[in-house]
Scaffold this active site. Structure first.
Site, short mmCIF file in Angstrom:
data_model
loop_
_atom_site.label_atom_id
_atom_site.label_comp_id
_atom_site.label_asym_id
_atom_site.label_seq_id
_atom_site.Cartn_x
_atom_site.Cartn_y
_atom_site.Cartn_z
N HIS A 147 1.20 -1.49 -0.40
CA HIS A 147 -0.15 0.06 -0.05
C HIS A 147 0.43 1.25 -0.08
O HIS A 147 2.23 0.79 0.89
CB HIS A 147 -0.84 -0.25 1.03
CG HIS A 147 -2.20 0.68 0.96
ND1 HIS A 147 -1.68 2.42 1.94
CD2 HIS A 147 -3.32 1.04 1.14
CE1 HIS A 147 -2.53 3.10 1.58
NE2 HIS A 147 -3.61 2.17 1.10
N GLN A 169 -4.67 -5.22 7.28
CA GLN A 169 -5.78 -5.73 6.48
C GLN A 169 -5.73 -6.86 7.25
O GLN A 169 -6.35 -7.81 6.73
CB GLN A 169 -5.16 -6.13 5.03
CG GLN A 169 -5.98 -7.03 4.23
CD GLN A 169 -7.87 -6.29 4.32
OE1 GLN A 169 -7.35 -4.71 4.01
NE2 GLN A 169 -8.62 -7.46 3.95
N ASP A 179 2.76 -3.89 8.19
CA ASP A 179 2.07 -3.14 7.90
C ASP A 179 0.41 -4.49 8.36
O ASP A 179 0.07 -5.55 7.42
CB ASP A 179 1.66 -2.43 6.76
CG ASP A 179 0.42 -2.02 6.56
OD1 ASP A 179 0.30 -1.99 5.52
OD2 ASP A 179 -0.68 -2.43 7.15
N LYS A 202 -10.49 -0.83 10.60
CA LYS A 202 -11.21 -1.47 9.53
C LYS A 202 -11.47 -2.97 10.50
O LYS A 202 -11.90 -4.11 9.60
CB LYS A 202 -9.80 -2.09 9.12
CG LYS A 202 -9.28 -0.98 8.13
CD LYS A 202 -8.23 -1.27 6.77
CE LYS A 202 -7.32 -0.14 6.20
NZ LYS A 202 -8.13 0.51 4.57
N CYS A 232 -4.89 2.42 -3.73
CA CYS A 232 -3.07 3.08 -3.03
C CYS A 232 -2.28 2.33 -3.43
O CYS A 232 -1.17 1.25 -2.64
CB CYS A 232 -3.13 2.97 -1.52
SG CYS A 232 -4.91 4.82 -1.78
#
Lengths: 140, 409
Positions: free
Chosen positions: B122, B202, B199, B225, B365
């Site tokens: 991303h 997600q 990261d 999220k 993105c």
């Protein structure tokens, strides 16, 4: 002709039935017509100015060529990759500017581009309609 | 049963487009809907305990502070960090990664040092490191994923150089749904003395996170999220590192003393929480974490896999659909990106919207990844606990409608 046929066969049905209306308030009429049969589509060799505009956010890309006759737009042609709205808009706008004076074309507002489409655009899609205008304004 | 969860979410009590067209929300990878329990927790806090934290000596402030710190402990437990001092509340994943990059860029990283990222990342896990390259002469290396979108431990290992100081990688790809072997990569990074940032934007709402097992030095994810409010996220950082690192932002609440001669910082985590934080956001995030743990990750995986499997079956039946990422639903997080011949993703998304179906369309993105895939944009459907097989069917029907309307007459 195709528009009339479509109207004849539209009828109302409950949601999720097999007779669901296969039409859409945005993707119909002028917009769809100019998407499937865009005017001035296909770059012509006889031109005075060329411009290319990309919208990297969505992948729309328009290349446009204009031939001038003194201070008037004599001929326009374009190539396009991308969404229905930007292609239809290019088709309508290129038709619109043919024969018009450069000065007049220079003054074209975003409102004209949007109005030509005769379609209810959401704010997110207005950018698509304005992409061909951006190309045109680079050349006049 | 999957749709038993839908009633926990007030958003689904509405017909967004028209009567009889309920909201089919397939964009949880961008933002998940909030369960009622989170609204209730936030509202209760604002009604009874709204006050600034760490600052007042009156009862309301102490109650607010206790609630905020309880939320921090909840986040600590959620990722199995050793201490709550390793949990920093941020605005979102992007802010967490920027904070690390900015802070490391001032001290631990020097000109000529290498940072490794994957092409499929991303933008939020590319640009902060590119900033260090632009401003501080750090060299940004890029590792490619394999055909299924996975960055293997071997590939990461091969991409390390003698001057690689940090590797930054996503846990689950928000475009391809592929799951990276971050524990294996964490081991490799540790062996080489390379810092490892994960990261988890997600993955946090889909897979259990254990920072000790992963062996990462930093891990960032977003509250919005996983059913939490917007404007709240978590940055985990190993305590030894946080103690060394300079603050990202400076202001009230992160100091021990201030004078015009010199100022001294508070210990982590306060050192990294300048200004009044998103207090109700943290409270809401804790409630979201409790909700997620209540559902359980086994159920999360079951929902993700079942819906991914159903989506594959439904989309495979439509000519001109191309699905990206691993073909085995068991190897995917709950994200399915796809393209449709002769139909631009934005047009598809608009027509789906008419049916009450929300998907995402665009570059997600991830422009470097789009370029590698040879596309400008993709459509993306993503799942969470409230989705069920009828949502997949609505997606399929919407795609067929788009084909009917838009393919040449």
């Amino acid at each position: 002709m195709a528009k009339g046929l479509r109207k004849r066969f539209i009828f109302c049905a409950p949601h999720n039935s097999q007779y669901e209306i296969m039409s859409d308030p945005l993707y119909q009429g002028t917009l769809l017509e100019h998407y499937h049969a865009p005017r001035n589509y296909g770059l012509q060799d006889d031109f005075d100015a060329e411009a290319r505009v990309d919208n990297l956010l969505c992948g729309d890309s328009i290349t446009m060529r204009i031939a001038f006759d003194q201070a008037r737009v004599r001929a326009v042609s374009f190539a396009h990759a991308g969404c229905v709205i930007s292609r239809a808009s290019a088709s309508l706008l290129t038709e619109y500017i043919k024969g018009r004076a450069r000065g007049e074309v220079r003054g074209l507002s975003p409102g004209v581009a949007v109005a030509l489409l005769q379609a209810p655009l959401t704010p997110a899609r207005i950018r698509c309609a304005l992409l061909p205008l951006e190309a045109i304004l680079k050349m006049v | 049963m999957a749709h038993a969860h839908k009633i926990d979410f007030p958003a689904f009590a509405q017909d967004v487009q028209a009567p009889g067209k309920p909201l089919v929300y397939l964009d949880s990878a961008a933002m998940a809907q909030m369960p009622r329990a989170v609204y209730d927790a936030v509202r209760a806090h604002e009604e009874r305990a709204r006050a600034n934290v760490h600052r007042g000596v009156y009862a309301l402030s102490e109650t607010a502070t206790a609630a905020y710190e309880r939320a921090r402990e909840c986040a600590r437990s959620f990722v199995n960090a050793a201490t709550a001092r390793e949990i920093i509340f941020t605005r979102n994943t992007t802010e967490g990664i920027n904070a690390v990059a900015s802070s490391l860029g001032k001290t631990l990283l020097r000109s000529g040092d290498h940072v490794l990222v994957a092409r499929a990342e991303h933008h939020s896990n590319i640009l902060p490191w590119q900033m260090l390259a632009d401003e501080q002469g750090i060299i940004l290396d890029v590792v490619e994923s394999d055909d299924t979108g996975v960055v293997s431990a071997d590939a990461a290992h091969a991409a390390f150089t003698p001057r690689t100081r940090l590797v930054a990688l996503s846990h689950v790809s928000h475009v391809l749904g592929s799951i990276n072997p971050i524990a294996a990569i964490g081991r490799l990074a540790r062996e080489r003395g390379i810092l490892f940032l994960v990261d988890a934007a997600q993955s946090a709402a889909h897979l259990p996170i254990d920072v000790e097992e992963i062996g990462c030095d930093f891990l960032a994810f977003s509250g919005h999220k996983m059913g939490g409010p917007t404007g709240i996220g978590v940055l985990y950082g190993r305590e030894e590192l946080l103690k060394e690192m300079p603050p990202f932002l400076r202001g009230g609440g992160m100091i021990r003393s201030v004078s015009f001669k010199e100022s001294h910082w508070a210990d982590p985590p306060s050192k990294f929480e300048a200004g009044t934080p998103n207090i109700s956001g943290a409270i809401g995030l804790a409630a979201a974490m409790e909700y997620v743990c209540g559902v359980g990750f086994a159920e999360m995986r079951r929902v993700d896999e079942a819906l991914t499997r159903a989506t594959f079956a439904r989309l495979d039946a439509i000519p001109g659909v191309k699905i990206f990422g691993p073909r085995d639903p068991a190897l995917r997080g709950g994200v399915v990106s796809f393209s449709l011949d002769s139909v631009h993703p934005h047009d598809l998304a608009t027509i789906l919207d008419r049916e009450g179906v929300a998907i995402r369309a665009g570059h997600h993105c991830a422009m470097p990844l789009m370029e590698r895939l040879g596309v400008a944009a993709l459509a993306r459907a993503s799942f969470w606990v409230y989705n069920d097989p009828t949502d997949v069917e609505a997606l399929g029907q919407g795609i067929e409608k788009a084909i009917h309307i838009l393919r040449a007459a």
